[in-house]
Scaffold this active site. Structure first.
Site, short mmCIF file in Angstrom:
data_model
loop_
_atom_site.label_atom_id
_atom_site.label_comp_id
_atom_site.label_asym_id
_atom_site.label_seq_id
_atom_site.Cartn_x
_atom_site.Cartn_y
_atom_site.Cartn_z
CG HIS A 1 29.29 35.57 33.98
ND1 HIS A 1 29.47 34.25 34.26
CD2 HIS A 1 28.14 35.63 33.26
CE1 HIS A 1 28.48 33.54 33.75
NE2 HIS A 1 27.66 34.36 33.11
CG HIS B 1 30.78 30.14 41.90
ND1 HIS B 1 29.43 29.96 42.06
CD2 HIS B 1 31.02 30.06 40.57
CE1 HIS B 1 28.89 29.74 40.87
NE2 HIS B 1 29.83 29.81 39.95
CG ASP C 1 36.25 31.25 34.31
OD1 ASP C 1 36.21 30.53 33.31
OD2 ASP C 1 35.31 31.99 34.66
N1 ACO Z 1 39.26 37.97 45.33
C1 ACO Z 1 39.26 38.62 46.53
N2 ACO Z 1 38.20 38.72 47.36
C2 ACO Z 1 37.08 38.13 46.95
C3 ACO Z 1 36.99 37.42 45.74
C4 ACO Z 1 38.15 37.34 44.91
N3 ACO Z 1 38.13 36.69 43.77
N4 ACO Z 1 35.74 36.94 45.59
C5 ACO Z 1 35.06 37.32 46.67
N5 ACO Z 1 35.87 38.04 47.51
C6 ACO Z 1 35.52 38.57 48.83
C7 ACO Z 1 34.64 39.82 48.71
O1 ACO Z 1 35.42 40.99 48.68
C8 ACO Z 1 33.82 39.71 49.98
O2 ACO Z 1 34.61 40.10 51.05
P1 ACO Z 1 33.92 40.91 52.30
O3 ACO Z 1 32.84 40.03 52.82
O4 ACO Z 1 35.03 41.15 53.25
O5 ACO Z 1 33.36 42.19 51.70
C9 ACO Z 1 33.59 38.21 50.14
O6 ACO Z 1 34.72 37.59 49.49
C10 ACO Z 1 32.30 37.71 49.54
O7 ACO Z 1 32.33 37.98 48.14
P2 ACO Z 1 31.18 38.62 47.31
O8 ACO Z 1 31.79 39.57 46.30
O9 ACO Z 1 30.11 39.14 48.20
O10 ACO Z 1 30.64 37.34 46.54
P3 ACO Z 1 29.66 37.34 45.30
O11 ACO Z 1 28.89 36.08 45.41
O12 ACO Z 1 28.88 38.62 45.20
O13 ACO Z 1 30.65 37.31 44.04
C11 ACO Z 1 32.11 36.52 42.37
C12 ACO Z 1 31.02 36.15 43.38
C13 ACO Z 1 31.64 37.69 41.49
C14 ACO Z 1 32.37 35.31 41.49
C15 ACO Z 1 33.40 36.92 43.14
O14 ACO Z 1 33.84 35.83 43.91
C16 ACO Z 1 34.51 37.39 42.21
O15 ACO Z 1 34.55 38.58 41.88
N6 ACO Z 1 35.45 36.46 41.79
C17 ACO Z 1 36.49 36.81 40.83
C18 ACO Z 1 35.93 36.79 39.41
C19 ACO Z 1 35.71 35.38 38.89
O16 ACO Z 1 36.57 34.52 38.99
N7 ACO Z 1 34.54 35.18 38.28
C20 ACO Z 1 34.19 33.90 37.68
C21 ACO Z 1 33.04 33.30 38.39
S1 ACO Z 1 32.70 31.67 37.76
C22 ACO Z 1 32.02 31.90 36.26
O17 ACO Z 1 31.44 32.90 35.93
C23 ACO Z 1 32.24 30.84 35.31
#
Ligand code: ACO
Length: 412
Positions: free
Chosen positions: A250, A289, A345
């Site tokens: 987050h 996201h 971010d």
């Molecule tokens: N890098 C690599 N793979 C990713 C990423 C990433 N940043 N984000 C999602 N994925 C992949 C997951 O592994 C998953 O793959 P799969 O279906 O093969 O298992 C798929 O994409 C779907 O992702 P989820 O994790 O299910 O998505 P969720 O909605 O639960 O998570 C989150 C969202 C936490 C933001 C995620 O995208 C992440 O970890 N991003 C990186 C951290 C980040 O930048 N956070 C800031 C968010 S914005 C904010 O808070 C202001």
């Protein structure tokens, strides 16, 4: 007993929704997001228009009270927020009690809870009643005071968390500066004598504050509401939100992006990093996201703001690596098929770095504006039709059925 456990759903439909992918817990009039189209609106106004024409404090009024303020309403709101900037002298001792290398987010999270100890009027347990009633002038005035205090003191606490780490004296909020200018002045993070905030950088930070002010029920806002649903005081609820925001998934992501870019080092290393992400050994911080399945609309505003900041500060050396990473990810099937695009971010940390803020302070720069959104949602919930219902989700029990206790000597 087992049969009853299995039939527990008889009191209504129970849905197992890990991570709340499909669960709405509140009806809200504050922020609208269309994740497929990349649309974000505060109280109906597109984020792009607000970023161009408004400022953080005016937008704070909009988010909390529902409409853009008149001149008089804004002048009153601004003066109340700024008047509540200074903190009690005892809070200086509180900050001085941390070890020299304490993380600013640990200090800030604790500081919000500490702040609550000064304001018994905001604590329903101490007042022995439900504090906030729609239409009751006195109770709304108590609520407004907590709102002014928390917004006014958020910058002061953040600056104190910064200065204590450097062994520098605290500075009281000055008169005559904007909300964001006053924050920069209290920080004087570059340690300049007779510091005057650079107007371009002050405006840039204000725009970043505005676009971070709310984002509906993200993890930290949900935490604030979950906590506040027990009718605890708003200081404790905001301390809880602050803790939730700090996680790298987050608000900690802006710090994580910079650490990631430093570890990649240069554009030649980008392909190997991308492969490591695809093998799930690494995370591409600043991408993906829960709600946006296209580029986060705030990321365009951040990039435009970055251009203005870099004209003053010069370009950050990590920018080339960031752009190479961005371009490689946007072309790669792994990211395309999962609809992963840059979030707010991905670039915000680069601006903060160029402005001279240390990396572990970046999440604090997210909390300061987000206090506004948390308060908007808190106010909405406290005043909602039918009063507050405690947030108490159910689980799907998957543990053992009844077992009989075995004394320790007989256990094998
Ligand atoms: N890098 C690599 N793979 C990713 C990423 C990433 N940043 N984000 C999602 N994925 C992949 C997951 O592994 C998953 O793959 P799969 O279906 O093969 O298992 C798929 O994409 C779907 O992702 P989820 O994790 O299910 O998505 P969720 O909605 O639960 O998570 C989150 C969202 C936490 C933001 C995620 O995208 C992440 O970890 N991003 C990186 C951290 C980040 O930048 N956070 C800031 C968010 S914005 C904010 O808070 C202001």
């Amino acid at each position: 007993a087992n049969e009853r456990e299995e039939n527990e759903t008889e009191r209504g439909l129970r849905i197992e929704d890990k991570g709340f992918l499909n669960t709405a817990v509140i009806r809200s009039q504050i922020t609208y997001i269309d994740g497929e189209a990349g649309v974000l609106r505060y109280r109906g106004y597109p984020i792009e228009q607000l970023a161009l024409h408004s400022n953080h404090l005016e937008t704070a009024y909009l988010l909390i009270y529902g409409n853009l303020p008149t001149k008089e309403q804004f002048a009153f709101f601004q003066s109340e927020v700024m008047r509540h900037g200074p903190t009690h002298a005892d809070s200086e001792q509180f900050f001085r009690s941390f070890r020299y290398d304490a993380h600013p987010m640990s200090m800030l999270t604790s500081a919000f809870a500490m702040l609550g100890s000064f304001y018994a009027e905001a604590n329903p347990s101490l007042q022995g009643q439900r504090l906030y009633t729609r239409g009751d002038k006195e109770s709304l005035a108590v609520m407004d005071r907590q709102i002014y205090r928390l917004i006014g003191k958020a910058t002061t606490l953040a600056a104190m968390a910064y200065r204590v780490r450097q062994g520098r004296d605290f500075v009281s909020p000055p008169a005559g500066l904007s909300y964001t200018g006053s924050f920069l002045y209290q920080m004087d993070h570059l340690g300049e004598e007779n510091y005057v905030p650079n107007p371009v950088l002050e405006k840039a930070l204000d725009v970043l504050f505005l676009i971070h002010a709310d984002h509906e029920l993200n993890a930290s806002c949900t935490t604030v509401l979950q906590t506040a649903s027990s009718l605890v005081d708003p200081y404790s609820a905001i301390a809880a939100g602050c803790a939730s925001l700090y996680g790298p998934l987050h608000g900690g992501a802006n710090e994580a992006v910079i650490r990631m870019l430093i570890s990649i080092g240069s554009p030649e290393n980008v392909p190997a990093f991308i492969e490591a992400v695809k093998r799930r050994e690494k995370t591409l911080s600043g991408f993906g996201h829960r709600v946006y399945k296209t580029s986060d609309p705030r990321s365009f505003i951040v990039r435009k703001t970055a251009d203005e900041v870099f004209k003053v500060t010069g370009k950050d050396e990590l920018l080339v690596t960031a752009m190479a990473l961005h371009d490689a990810a946007m072309k790669d099937e792994y990211f395309i098929s999962r609809k992963l695009a840059p979030n707010v971010d991905f670039c915000s940390g680069l601006i903060y770095r160029a402005m001279g803020f240390p990396m572990d302070f970046f999440p604090v720069l997210f909390v300061v504006p987000r206090v506004v959104g948390w308060l908007a949602h808190w106010r909405q919930m406290m005043l909602q039709d039918g009063g507050v219902k405690i947030w108490r989700p159910r689980q799907v029990y998957a543990g053992p059925g009844q077992r009989d206790f075995v004394p320790v000597d007989e256990r094998v």
